[in-house]
Scaffold this motif. Structure first.
Motif, short mmCIF file in Angstrom:
data_model
loop_
_atom_site.label_atom_id
_atom_site.label_comp_id
_atom_site.label_asym_id
_atom_site.label_seq_id
_atom_site.Cartn_x
_atom_site.Cartn_y
_atom_site.Cartn_z
N LEU A 48 0.84 -1.21 0.00
CA LEU A 48 0.00 0.00 0.00
C LEU A 48 0.87 1.26 0.00
N THR A 49 1.92 1.26 0.79
CA THR A 49 2.79 2.44 0.85
C THR A 49 4.18 2.06 1.34
N ASP A 50 5.15 2.88 0.99
CA ASP A 50 6.51 2.72 1.52
C ASP A 50 6.73 3.69 2.69
N SER A 51 5.64 4.31 3.16
CA SER A 51 5.75 5.36 4.17
C SER A 51 5.46 4.83 5.56
N HIS A 97 6.02 15.49 13.82
CA HIS A 97 5.72 14.06 13.92
C HIS A 97 5.53 13.39 12.57
N GLN A 98 5.25 14.16 11.52
CA GLN A 98 5.37 13.61 10.17
C GLN A 98 5.44 14.72 9.14
N GLY A 99 5.56 14.33 7.86
CA GLY A 99 5.87 15.30 6.81
C GLY A 99 4.84 16.39 6.63
N ARG A 100 3.56 16.00 6.69
CA ARG A 100 2.52 16.99 6.37
C ARG A 100 2.44 18.10 7.42
N VAL A 101 2.90 17.84 8.63
CA VAL A 101 2.93 18.88 9.66
C VAL A 101 4.04 19.89 9.32
N ALA A 102 5.14 19.38 8.82
CA ALA A 102 6.22 20.27 8.37
C ALA A 102 5.69 21.18 7.27
N GLU A 103 4.90 20.59 6.34
CA GLU A 103 4.31 21.39 5.26
C GLU A 103 3.36 22.44 5.83
N ASN A 104 2.51 21.99 6.73
CA ASN A 104 1.52 22.90 7.30
C ASN A 104 2.17 24.05 8.05
N HIS A 122 3.35 18.44 -7.08
CA HIS A 122 3.00 18.42 -5.66
C HIS A 122 2.47 17.05 -5.28
N PHE A 123 2.96 16.50 -4.17
CA PHE A 123 2.30 15.33 -3.61
C PHE A 123 0.95 15.78 -3.02
N ASP A 124 0.01 14.82 -2.90
CA ASP A 124 -1.37 15.15 -2.47
C ASP A 124 -1.43 16.02 -1.21
N LEU A 180 10.71 21.54 -4.79
CA LEU A 180 11.14 20.47 -5.70
C LEU A 180 11.06 19.16 -4.90
N THR A 181 10.28 18.20 -5.42
CA THR A 181 10.05 16.95 -4.71
C THR A 181 11.01 15.88 -5.22
N VAL A 182 11.84 15.36 -4.31
CA VAL A 182 12.81 14.32 -4.69
C VAL A 182 12.58 13.06 -3.86
N PHE A 213 13.38 21.89 -0.76
CA PHE A 213 13.11 20.52 -1.21
C PHE A 213 11.99 19.91 -0.37
N ASP A 214 11.16 19.09 -1.03
CA ASP A 214 10.36 18.09 -0.33
C ASP A 214 11.23 16.84 -0.40
N ALA A 215 11.93 16.56 0.72
CA ALA A 215 13.11 15.68 0.68
C ALA A 215 12.83 14.23 1.08
N ALA A 255 10.30 11.66 7.56
CA ALA A 255 11.32 10.65 7.86
C ALA A 255 10.76 9.24 7.76
N LYS A 256 9.44 9.12 7.50
CA LYS A 256 8.80 7.83 7.32
C LYS A 256 9.24 7.15 6.03
N LYS A 257 9.95 7.89 5.20
CA LYS A 257 10.49 7.29 3.96
C LYS A 257 11.99 7.08 4.16
N VAL A 404 -1.88 1.56 -10.96
CA VAL A 404 -1.91 0.79 -9.71
C VAL A 404 -0.50 0.82 -9.15
N ARG A 405 -0.35 1.34 -7.92
CA ARG A 405 0.99 1.47 -7.34
C ARG A 405 1.32 0.27 -6.45
N LEU A 406 2.50 -0.29 -6.69
CA LEU A 406 3.05 -1.34 -5.83
C LEU A 406 4.24 -0.70 -5.12
N HIS A 449 -11.69 7.80 -2.05
CA HIS A 449 -11.09 6.47 -2.17
C HIS A 449 -10.88 5.79 -0.82
N PHE A 450 -10.71 6.61 0.24
CA PHE A 450 -10.46 6.01 1.56
C PHE A 450 -11.67 5.25 2.11
N THR A 451 -12.87 5.73 1.80
CA THR A 451 -14.07 5.17 2.44
C THR A 451 -15.14 4.67 1.46
C1 P71 Z 1 2.89 7.75 0.15
C2 P71 Z 1 2.84 8.79 1.21
C3 P71 Z 1 1.97 8.53 2.40
C4 P71 Z 1 0.56 8.89 2.11
C5 P71 Z 1 0.12 10.14 2.47
C6 P71 Z 1 -1.19 10.52 2.20
C7 P71 Z 1 -2.06 9.63 1.59
C8 P71 Z 1 -1.62 8.37 1.24
C9 P71 Z 1 -0.29 8.00 1.50
C10 P71 Z 1 3.66 10.99 1.78
C11 P71 Z 1 4.37 12.15 1.36
C12 P71 Z 1 5.11 12.16 0.13
C13 P71 Z 1 5.72 13.34 -0.29
C14 P71 Z 1 6.49 13.40 -1.56
C15 P71 Z 1 4.96 14.48 1.67
C16 P71 Z 1 4.33 13.34 2.14
C17 P71 Z 1 3.61 13.42 3.45
N1 P71 Z 1 3.55 9.90 1.01
N2 P71 Z 1 5.63 14.48 0.48
O1 P71 Z 1 3.49 8.01 -0.89
O2 P71 Z 1 5.24 11.07 -0.63
O3 P71 Z 1 4.36 12.83 4.46
O4 P71 Z 1 2.85 11.02 5.31
O5 P71 Z 1 4.79 11.87 6.68
O6 P71 Z 1 2.77 13.29 6.34
O7 P71 Z 1 2.33 6.65 0.35
P1 P71 Z 1 3.66 12.21 5.76
#
Ligand code: P71
Length: 458
Positions: A48-51, A97-104, A122-124, A180-182, A213-215, A255-257, A404-406, A449-451
């Protein structure tokens, strides 16, 4: 050798439940054919995700025991700060505590209504955070980056003309930051070249606009630079990372990646005034500036993870494991996005299932079949997740791609697991005409898509 062997051995195992086809048919039906609704312990291989799904090393687990849980000035914070400064080079390091808070936090402090933020794509969560502040998120990736068949080695590159055009059109005063998203997640985990990073940096400097960077997947991007860009073959990943970040003014990081942890993130930047304002807000919503919503032990795990992710043997395995999954599929004619990106293989569901129209969600048909047949969880990035609605007619406007993402968690699955995944998809590909589409029974007003609950078309 077909596969690069795993550069680690297994010390602790997490048993996986093997379910029967009948059990999986029942589970997915009860879940309304929505893969997000399946309990994770009924999944055999979870892509589902690498995060947040990485396996930590023995060194990281040992680090957890050295957690200093002092409210202020934890020793783990200083280790974390020193590590981030060494690799990223930015002066101020703010944990979240995660990336989106840094963005916010960043956007809350710099965006105002009517502003414009250019990015490769832009990521979602980034787009959502920009738009939440009533600003506009603009994607400026090169045209090659939108074409699943184009073999450009750096499909995540920013189109410099598109970037310049956006700055001209809106005026530099309405562009408070360039991102710039890397690697470029939404474009398939594709890398950005050092040359392109220099060019983006030059444009930013010329107009006096800060460049961040979105690093999230920076180490994977550095590995691609070493592999593909002239002049970097003899440099270490650390040297490449240090050069890359030297062109920017700061970054957001999940840092979850590439932090190789299950939770954590940060903001780093050179500007003291921005850092001070953001730190004040951090204290309001996340916690004191030496923990930012994390435990001391989490900061230690990130510090150690950031060092481990620079190991070239690790990265060679990581990138090649993803690539070999893609190549196994490609060899058998399964349509995928090429070249294969860093963290995921994307199957082109539109070409895989041309008999299922976008309105019947071809990507979801493949996601469901992959679970029912093999217990594998993937995710649809197509009409279910990304479609827009025509405001006049209410009719669905499908996105350009049905994917479809693997996504491959780091250090979690072996190459044999990848072979199993490839065989399952190849089997489905051979019987693809049998697959049928879906209709929606229930959907929420946003992020459906979530629900969503779906129904197979008989
Ligand atoms: C991924 C995710 C995790 C995710 C997030 C939201 C919905 C579904 C899956 C998160 C990213 C990302 C980039 C480039 C910022 C975030 C947010 N990706 N930038 O690909 O890929 O980070 O989850 O720690 O808040 O499954 P965060």
């Amino acid at each position: 050798m077909q596969f690069p062997a795993e550069p680690f051995r297994i010390k602790v195992v997490e048993p996986l439940k093997i379910t029967s086809r009948e059990e999986r048919e029942k589970l997915i039906k009860e879940a309304g054919y929505n893969i997000f609704m399946i309990p994770a312990d009924s999944i055999y291989i979870d892509l589902l995700t690498d995060s947040g799904t990485s396996a930590m090393s023995d060194n990281q687990w040992a680090g957890l025991m050295l957690g200093d849980e002092s409210y202020a000035g934890s020793k783990n914070y200083y280790h974390f700060e020193e590590t981030v400064r060494h690799i990223f080079g930015f002066k101020n390091v703010i944990p979240t505590h995660q990336g989106r808070v840094a963005e916010n936090l960043l956007f809350s402090n710099i965006l105002k209504e009517g502003d414009v933020v250019p990015n490769n794509i832009h990521f979602d969560t980034t787009r959502a955070n920009v738009e939440y502040h009533k600003a506009q998120a603009i994607d400026c990736v090169i045209d090659e980056g939108m074409d699943p068949q184009n073999l450009h080695p750096f499909k995540g590159n920013m189109d410099i003309d598109k970037l310049e055009a956006a700055i001209q059109k809106y005026g530099k005063d309405r562009v408070p930051i360039i991102l710039l998203t890397v690697t470029n997640n939404s474009g398939g985990g594709q890398p950005v070249s050092m040359q392109n990073i220099r060019e983006v940096s030059a444009v930013a400097k010329k107009h006096g606009i800060p460049f961040f960077f979105d690093a999230c997947r920076f180490a994977e991007n550095c590995y691609f630079i070493k592999e593909r860009e002239d002049g970097y073959q003899d440099k270490t990943i650390l040297e490449i990372a240090q050069e890359m970040f030297s062109y920017a003014d700061g970054c957001t990081m999940s840092a979850k990646k590439d932090g190789l942890v299950n939770i954590g993130g940060f903001l780093a930047m050179n500007d003291d005034q921005w850092a001070q304002r953001i730190t004040n807000m951090l204290i309001l919503i996340e916690g004191f500036k030496t923990y930012g919503g994390l435990a001391g032990r989490d900061l230690e795990a990130i510090a150690r993870g950031l060092k481990e992710v620079l190991d070239e043997n690790y990265l060679r395995f990581r990138i090649n494991q993803t690539r070999f999954l893609g190549e196994m599929l490609d060899k058998e004619g399964v349509p995928i996005v090429k070249p294969v990106g860093g963290h995921a293989v994307y199957v082109d569901a539109r070409r895989f299932l041309p008999h299922i129209p976008p309105e019947q969600f071809p990507g979801q048909a493949l996601v469901v079949e992959l679970f029912v047949r093999a217990g594998i969880r993937s995710v649809e990035i197509g009409s279910l997740m990304m479609a827009k609605k025509d405001p006049q007619t209410g009719k669905m406007i499908p996105p350009k791609l049905e994917l479809v993402r693997l996504a491959i968690p780091r250090r979690v699955y072996t190459n044999m697991h990848m072979q199993y995944v490839a065989e399952a998809i190849i089997e489905i590909y051979r019987e693809r005409e049998k697959l049928k589409g879906f209709t929606i029974e229930y959907e929420a007003d946003f992020l459906r898509h979530f629900t969503a609950r779906l129904k197979p078309i008989a």
